[in-house]
Scaffold this active site. Structure first.
Site, mmCIF file in Angstrom:
data_model
loop_
_atom_site.group_PDB
_atom_site.id
_atom_site.type_symbol
_atom_site.label_atom_id
_atom_site.label_comp_id
_atom_site.label_asym_id
_atom_site.label_seq_id
_atom_site.Cartn_x
_atom_site.Cartn_y
_atom_site.Cartn_z
ATOM 1 N N ASP A 3 -14.725 19.077 18.855
ATOM 2 C CA ASP A 3 -13.472 18.723 18.168
ATOM 3 C C ASP A 3 -12.374 18.394 19.194
ATOM 4 O O ASP A 3 -11.695 17.372 19.097
ATOM 5 C CB ASP A 3 -13.000 19.875 17.267
ATOM 6 N N THR A 56 -16.881 20.073 10.290
ATOM 7 C CA THR A 56 -17.305 20.853 11.476
ATOM 8 C C THR A 56 -18.407 21.850 11.100
ATOM 9 O O THR A 56 -19.292 22.145 11.901
ATOM 10 C CB THR A 56 -16.092 21.574 12.104
ATOM 11 N N LYS A 89 -13.564 15.569 -5.398
ATOM 12 C CA LYS A 89 -13.192 16.809 -4.703
ATOM 13 C C LYS A 89 -12.039 17.462 -5.452
ATOM 14 O O LYS A 89 -10.965 16.868 -5.587
ATOM 15 C CB LYS A 89 -12.792 16.524 -3.252
HETATM 16 N N1 LIG Z 1 -10.229 25.616 1.039
HETATM 17 C C1 LIG Z 1 -10.397 24.319 1.260
HETATM 18 N N2 LIG Z 1 -10.434 23.471 0.220
HETATM 19 C C2 LIG Z 1 -10.628 22.171 0.406
HETATM 20 N N3 LIG Z 1 -10.812 21.597 1.612
HETATM 21 C C3 LIG Z 1 -10.780 22.388 2.685
HETATM 22 C C4 LIG Z 1 -10.593 23.776 2.566
HETATM 23 N N4 LIG Z 1 -10.621 24.298 3.804
HETATM 24 C C5 LIG Z 1 -10.818 23.279 4.656
HETATM 25 N N5 LIG Z 1 -10.921 22.121 3.973
HETATM 26 C C6 LIG Z 1 -11.056 20.772 4.499
HETATM 27 O O1 LIG Z 1 -12.269 20.228 4.042
HETATM 28 C C7 LIG Z 1 -12.834 19.478 5.108
HETATM 29 C C8 LIG Z 1 -14.320 19.451 4.915
HETATM 30 O O2 LIG Z 1 -14.554 18.836 3.704
HETATM 31 P P1 LIG Z 1 -16.008 18.622 3.218
HETATM 32 O O3 LIG Z 1 -15.956 17.676 2.080
HETATM 33 O O4 LIG Z 1 -16.841 18.221 4.377
HETATM 34 O O5 LIG Z 1 -16.443 20.056 2.722
HETATM 35 S S1 LIG Z 1 -17.828 20.769 2.935
HETATM 36 O O6 LIG Z 1 -17.891 21.290 4.290
HETATM 37 O O7 LIG Z 1 -18.889 19.792 2.608
HETATM 38 O O8 LIG Z 1 -17.827 21.849 1.931
HETATM 39 C C9 LIG Z 1 -12.458 20.203 6.347
HETATM 40 O O9 LIG Z 1 -12.428 19.272 7.407
HETATM 41 P P2 LIG Z 1 -12.858 19.736 8.873
HETATM 42 O O10 LIG Z 1 -11.996 20.914 9.219
HETATM 43 O O11 LIG Z 1 -12.485 18.526 9.670
HETATM 44 O O12 LIG Z 1 -14.300 20.030 8.877
HETATM 45 C C10 LIG Z 1 -11.082 20.751 5.997
HETATM 46 O O13 LIG Z 1 -10.026 19.929 6.413
HETATM 47 MG MG LIG Z 2 -12.047 18.224 11.638
HETATM 48 MG MG LIG Z 3 -11.380 21.744 10.806
#
Ligand SMILES: Nc1ncnc2c1ncn2[C@@H]1O[C@H](COP(=O)(O)OS(=O)(=O)O)[C@@H](OP(=O)(O)O)[C@H]1O
Ligand SMILES: [Mg+2]
Ligand SMILES: [Mg+2]
Ligand SMILES: [Mg+2]
Length: 445
Positions: A116, A213, A370
């Protein structure tokens, strides 16, 4: 720092155009932007003895935002290559107890890795180097504080090494590498420079260095996402999907992974045998896909790109819908009820990251929903690039009230109505939006 686009890229164009006559059968002078020595190796045509003349920016680059797009695609290609290497290391170290150096937890317990921060450094370096640091303002997910802490010295060491390893390969992407390796303070400075807070005016880049991530550390899907926003509007988007599989059925790899987790070794970058970078300029009506640049290959712009478009399916019974893997990030029960109500028959495709946006733009799925828990504010870097790529590929993305997402309000999608609905077309989109309204009252969300 900040040599500017022409200084970084045109040396090779000029040399090649001069060395190779118009009749040259290798036909590289207008297409190939790479290191001079590599061009000389590839083309065996006789060298012309005449004064070098400088080529202006190539015709296709003179269009609005074309230069920015090209730089952004190169940056994302470099970032994907970096991520593949780090993911392979993380996966091969799983269980060895050494991953604490590469994978850490943020204050909200979400993971953050060497990749990252390293990607954030690489993209920040590329944009500044090619466009001029005074012209570049970046909103990005990671901050430099955790990395500068005294007890993070091993992590910082890994980031500096990863960044320099990636920069050493810059010529493969047609970019001059820095004269000497970046120091620790250089790396902290380029990461920390990504401190824009966005807003309604001016130009800023939006970067999610590793989106998904969690998928990344689990050896699954993830994305690198970069967008350019000007006066509140997204102007271009690029998404790198290093593990996008050869066959769309393999997008649901994690189902297998979780079912037989104890027996299955997650695949390495090579065994996914895939990877792509998607990109689009807003208003062009076209979205493009390039293969990921694999080791020992040189970047060729834009010849390898292929246009992508959304699926023509508008019957919910035939549609595939994607959603986040983690139910903490989106209500699986709400989308299950909604899917049932519109007649969606297929199992949801749960995929980490903005690969979901990529799947719709490529025509591999039709719907992405989402619905985060109440109070969670969606961040602009999780959506900016994906929205424009889907729209230019022919799809539609709005909040659940049917309103386009607003990237002009700072770091968050302020005022988002309930959740996000992305579809391959307007007909399907209208059906999903109606179904959200019909199901919402009884959802308890
Ligand atoms: N509680 C909550 N609710 C909604 N979204 C959140 C939450 N926490 C984090 N995030 C953000 O979601 C990003 C990942 O989304 P995804 O669609 O990949 O979700 S998942 O990992 O498949 O469940 C993730 O992105 P990255 O941090 O870049 O991985 C977050 O920005
Ligand atoms: Mg990220
Ligand atoms: Mg992140
Ligand atoms: Mg993200």
């Amino acid at each position: 720092m900040g040599k500017g686009y022409d200084d970084v890229f045109t040396v090779t164009k000029t040399n090649h155009a001069v060395k190779h006559p118009g009749s040259c059968s290798c036909n590289l002078s207008k297409q190939y932007i790479g290191s001079v020595s590599k061009i000389d190796q590839i083309c065996s045509s006789p060298v012309m003895e005449e004064e070098p003349k400088r080529l202006d920016v190539l015709p296709e680059l003179s269009e609005e935002y074309s230069k920015e797009l090209e730089v952004a695609v190169r940056a994302v290609q470099m970032a994907c290559s970096l991520c593949q290497r780090v993911q392979d290391t993380i996966i091969s170290n799983t269980g060895s107890g050494t991953n604490h150096r590469q994978v850490q937890s943020k204050d909200d317990n979400s993971p953050v890795t060497v990749a990252d921060w390293s990607v954030q450094a690489i993209v920040s370096w590329m944009l500044s180097e090619c466009l001029g640091s005074q012209n570049v303002s970046i909103v990005a997910e990671e901050d430099v504080q955790n990395l500068s802490k005294v007890n993070a010295s091993e992590l910082l060491e890994d980031v500096v090494e990863t960044v320099n390893q990636c920069l050493a390969e810059a010529p493969r992407f047609g970019v001059q590498k820095p004269k000497s390796a970046l120091s620790t303070s250089d790396v902290l400075e380029i990461i920390g420079r990504c401190n824009s807070t966005g807003g309604p005016t001016g130009r800023f880049w939006v970067l999610d260095p590793v989106d998904g991530t969690l998928g990344f550390v689990r050896g699954d899907q993830y994305a690198v996402a970069l967008a350019l926003v000007e006066d509140g509007e997204v102007k271009l988007g690029v998404i790198g999907c290093p593990n996008y599989p050869m066959r769309k059925e393999w997008l649901s790899y994690h189902h297998r992974y979780h079912r037989i987790i104890s027996k299955l070794t997650p695949p390495t970058a090579e065994t996914w045998n895939k990877g792509c970078v998607l990109y689009a300029k807003t208003g062009s009506g076209k979205a493009w896909m390039q293969p990921l640049l694999h080791a020992n290959k040189m970047f060729v712009w834009p010849n390898q790109a292929k246009q992508v478009s959304v699926s023509s399916i508008d019957n919910p019974a035939l549609a595939t819908f994607c959603e986040p893997v983690e139910k903490a990030n989106s209500s699986h029960s709400f989308t299950a009820g909604l899917a049932h109500s519109v007649g969606l028959r297929k199992q949801p495709l749960r995929v980490y990251s903005m690969v979901k946006y990529a799947a719709i733009a490529r025509g591999d799925a039709e719907v992405f929903m989402k619905f985060a828990r109440a109070g969670y504010k969606e961040k602009i870097w999780d959506h900016a690039a994906g929205v424009t790529i889907i729209q230019e590929a022919g799809g539609m993305v709005t909040d659940a009230g049917g309103v386009p997402l607003d990237f002009s309000k700072g770091l968050y999608l302020e005022g988002l109505d309930r959740g996000i609905v992305a579809c391959s077309g307007a007909t399907l989109h209208a059906k999903i939006i109606d179904a959200v309204d019909a199901s919402w009252g009884s959802s308890g969300l």
